[in-house]
Design a protein around this motif. Structure first.
Motif, mmCIF file in Angstrom:
data_model
loop_
_atom_site.group_PDB
_atom_site.id
_atom_site.type_symbol
_atom_site.label_atom_id
_atom_site.label_comp_id
_atom_site.label_asym_id
_atom_site.label_seq_id
_atom_site.Cartn_x
_atom_site.Cartn_y
_atom_site.Cartn_z
ATOM 1 N N HIS A 52 0.823 -1.217 0.000
ATOM 2 C CA HIS A 52 0.000 0.000 0.000
ATOM 3 C C HIS A 52 0.856 1.265 0.000
ATOM 4 O O HIS A 52 0.519 2.251 -0.654
ATOM 5 C CB HIS A 52 -0.928 -0.008 1.214
ATOM 6 C CG HIS A 52 -2.085 -0.934 1.067
ATOM 7 N ND1 HIS A 52 -2.767 -1.472 2.130
ATOM 8 C CD2 HIS A 52 -2.699 -1.436 -0.039
ATOM 9 C CE1 HIS A 52 -3.744 -2.255 1.689
ATOM 10 N NE2 HIS A 52 -3.719 -2.251 0.385
ATOM 11 N N TRP A 53 1.960 1.237 0.725
ATOM 12 C CA TRP A 53 2.823 2.418 0.771
ATOM 13 C C TRP A 53 3.578 2.627 -0.534
ATOM 14 O O TRP A 53 3.804 3.758 -0.952
ATOM 15 C CB TRP A 53 3.825 2.291 1.924
ATOM 16 C CG TRP A 53 3.214 2.337 3.282
ATOM 17 C CD1 TRP A 53 1.942 2.739 3.610
ATOM 18 C CD2 TRP A 53 3.837 1.958 4.525
ATOM 19 N NE1 TRP A 53 1.739 2.625 4.971
ATOM 20 C CE2 TRP A 53 2.872 2.160 5.561
ATOM 21 C CE3 TRP A 53 5.094 1.477 4.870
ATOM 22 C CZ2 TRP A 53 3.153 1.892 6.901
ATOM 23 C CZ3 TRP A 53 5.379 1.206 6.202
ATOM 24 C CH2 TRP A 53 4.420 1.411 7.200
ATOM 25 N N THR A 77 7.724 15.837 -3.057
ATOM 26 C CA THR A 77 7.939 14.710 -3.956
ATOM 27 C C THR A 77 7.885 13.391 -3.193
ATOM 28 O O THR A 77 8.507 13.247 -2.141
ATOM 29 C CB THR A 77 9.301 14.835 -4.660
ATOM 30 O OG1 THR A 77 9.373 16.090 -5.326
ATOM 31 C CG2 THR A 77 9.488 13.715 -5.677
ATOM 32 N N GLY A 78 7.137 12.458 -3.738
ATOM 33 C CA GLY A 78 6.997 11.152 -3.110
ATOM 34 C C GLY A 78 5.926 11.089 -2.052
ATOM 35 O O GLY A 78 5.626 10.015 -1.543
ATOM 36 N N LEU A 79 5.338 12.234 -1.710
ATOM 37 C CA LEU A 79 4.317 12.258 -0.667
ATOM 38 C C LEU A 79 3.023 12.879 -1.167
ATOM 39 O O LEU A 79 1.966 12.256 -1.108
ATOM 40 C CB LEU A 79 4.831 13.018 0.553
ATOM 41 C CG LEU A 79 3.956 12.944 1.812
ATOM 42 C CD1 LEU A 79 3.863 11.503 2.310
ATOM 43 C CD2 LEU A 79 4.506 13.850 2.906
ATOM 44 N N TRP A 132 10.528 7.825 1.817
ATOM 45 C CA TRP A 132 9.464 8.124 2.775
ATOM 46 C C TRP A 132 9.021 6.889 3.559
ATOM 47 O O TRP A 132 8.492 7.010 4.678
ATOM 48 C CB TRP A 132 8.246 8.709 2.053
ATOM 49 C CG TRP A 132 8.321 10.176 1.778
ATOM 50 C CD1 TRP A 132 8.548 10.781 0.576
ATOM 51 C CD2 TRP A 132 8.166 11.234 2.738
ATOM 52 N NE1 TRP A 132 8.546 12.151 0.719
ATOM 53 C CE2 TRP A 132 8.310 12.458 2.027
ATOM 54 C CE3 TRP A 132 7.925 11.269 4.099
ATOM 55 C CZ2 TRP A 132 8.213 13.696 2.652
ATOM 56 C CZ3 TRP A 132 7.828 12.502 4.735
ATOM 57 C CH2 TRP A 132 7.976 13.698 4.017
ATOM 58 N N MET A 133 9.200 5.704 3.004
ATOM 59 C CA MET A 133 8.656 4.502 3.633
ATOM 60 C C MET A 133 9.193 4.241 5.050
ATOM 61 O O MET A 133 8.427 3.832 5.932
ATOM 62 C CB MET A 133 8.862 3.294 2.718
ATOM 63 C CG MET A 133 7.935 3.363 1.502
ATOM 64 S SD MET A 133 8.099 2.001 0.349
ATOM 65 C CE MET A 133 7.419 0.643 1.308
ATOM 66 N N PRO A 134 10.482 4.484 5.322
ATOM 67 C CA PRO A 134 10.914 4.344 6.719
ATOM 68 C C PRO A 134 10.197 5.317 7.662
ATOM 69 O O PRO A 134 9.970 4.989 8.832
ATOM 70 C CB PRO A 134 12.417 4.644 6.660
ATOM 71 C CG PRO A 134 12.809 4.340 5.254
ATOM 72 C CD PRO A 134 11.624 4.722 4.427
ATOM 73 N N VAL A 135 9.837 6.493 7.147
ATOM 74 C CA VAL A 135 9.085 7.453 7.955
ATOM 75 C C VAL A 135 7.714 6.873 8.296
ATOM 76 O O VAL A 135 7.256 6.946 9.453
ATOM 77 C CB VAL A 135 8.931 8.795 7.214
ATOM 78 C CG1 VAL A 135 8.072 9.777 8.026
ATOM 79 C CG2 VAL A 135 10.298 9.399 6.913
#
Length: 404
Positions: free
Chosen positions: A42-43, A338-340, A356-359
């Motif tokens: 999903h992410w 970007t990316g979000l 961003w995924m680790p966030v």
């Protein structure tokens, strides 16, 4: 050895000591792997666009990057989840101390508490967020994302309720008990996509929902009943792989295992024959690798994360979209990030989303510290509080489904 490292080692050793000798580590490991695939998918394969008023809207990188479709083959592990669910359920069913009805009631309660928790919290939070200036479009997008993975819980409750019948089918048909379910989906797909497609009503697709997801669950029951050995596992792996390739190359099924905005066909809602082919191949591989996985997870450092993930299973499922929104909603006030909050239509977006995924993961861990309590029995909850949670959850569902 540093203090954090020493603490982790001590924790892993404590979990190792507390693990019963009879615990099936391979099955728990497979469940943990399937669970982690849900937020990862999903992410990675979900995104947002930002409208002129600052509202967030759902978007998918699969619309611009069809080459990402193979990633969905790896991340679509619901077949493994249902396989492990069927395996664990049949063992639990045979060990039950009371009636089948009491056993089922306990299973449903374990699944239902976290769902009520996340939807009730969102029902309370949505008006507060709106009053704080969050656009209605963002709230509706967020509500859709929160509800999106919860369909799985409803389906899982239904297939769990069918466990006694799955056991009977397994004892009567052996390892072939899932074959009628496979045949049912094949027939419906033929009617939907074959020469008679123009005269077939669209509602016929709904017929695939139950047999489509029950297929892997039945395989799990057969596995737990010891009706499928290594020979059957090889047949599942090879047959599923060959059929998967044929459906893609000869019958032109969509390559993505998840829905793509604007696409005329989808494999997952309801499940198509391609989903079952993938589930069969994954199930066969899981059965064949079981012993190796069990040996690998005999190491305390690897076993400890598996235990933690399994203890937080429903929390991960119910709250991972909230974790992504916890970054995206504040980000939408900052503008294009970007990316979000930017459209997922460039290689730069993919690279940024990976960053961003680790966030998102850290935010999920923070949320889980508090949300985990919804998985525990609500021993202190009064009838009034339970009713209120149900009303709030129903109200949020109405909002999320666009009915209000």
């Amino acid at each position: 050895m540093s203090s954090p490292t020493l603490l982790l080692k001590r924790t892993a050793d404590r979990i190792e000591r507390q693990t019963p000798a009879h615990r099936d580590r391979a099955v728990d490991g497979l469940r943990a792997l399937a669970l982690l695939a849900v937020p990862t998918g999903h992410w990675l394969l979900g995104g947002f666009t930002l409208d002129a008023d600052g509202g967030l809207h759902n978007a998918s990188p699969l619309s611009a990057f069809g080459a990402l479709a193979p990633a969905s083959w790896v991340l679509q592990m619901l077949g493994i989840f249902f396989l492990v669910g069927g395996y664990a359920s049949v063992l639990s069913y045979h060990r039950r101390p009371g009636s089948a009805g009491a056993w089922l009631k306990g299973r449903i309660a374990r699944l239902g508490r976290p769902v009520l928790g996340v939807t009730a919290v969102w029902a309370l939070a949505a008006p507060v967020l709106y009053a704080a200036g969050v656009p209605e479009a963002t709230l509706r997008t967020g509500a859709t994302l929160v509800v999106q993975p919860l369909w799985f819980v409803g389906v899982y409750v239904v297939v769990t309720a069918l466990t006694p019948y799955c056991v009977r089918a397994s004892r009567r048909l052996g390892g072939w008990a899932a074959a009628p379910l496979f045949a049912s989906v094949a027939v419906v797909d033929f009617l939907r996509y074959g020469p008679f497609a123009a005269s077939v009503p669209s509602w016929l697709a709904v017929v695939n929902v139950l047999p489509g997801w029950l297929f892997a669950y039945q395989l799990g029951v057969d596995w737990g009943e010891r009706r499928i050995g290594r020979r059957g596992a090889r047949l599942l792996l090879v047959g599923g792989t060959v059929l998967f390739a044929a459906l893609l190359t000869v019958f032109h099924y969509p390559a993505s295992m998840v829905g793509v905005p604007g696409a005329a066909r989808t494999n997952s809602h309801p499940p198509s024959l391609l989903v079952l082919a993938l589930a069969a191949a994954q199930s066969g591989a899981a059965m064949l690798l079981r012993d190796r996985l069990a040996k690998l997870l005999a190491r305390p450092a690897l076993w400890a994360p598996v235990v933690v993930i399994n203890l937080c299973a429903m929390t991960i499922l119910c709250w991972h979209q909230t974790a992504m929104l916890a970054a995206a909603v504040p980000g939408s006030f900052a503008g294009a990030l970007t990316g979000l909050t930017t459209a997922p239509d460039s290689p730069a977006w993919i690279a940024a989303r990976l960053a961003w995924m680790p966030v998102f993961a850290v935010l999920l861990v923070g949320i889980a510290r508090y949300a985990r309590r919804f998985e525990a029995p609500w021993t202190r909850a009064t009838a009034v509080r339970r009713t209120l949670a149900g009303v709030l959850a129903a109200g949020f569902a109405v909002f999320a489904l666009g009915l209000a």
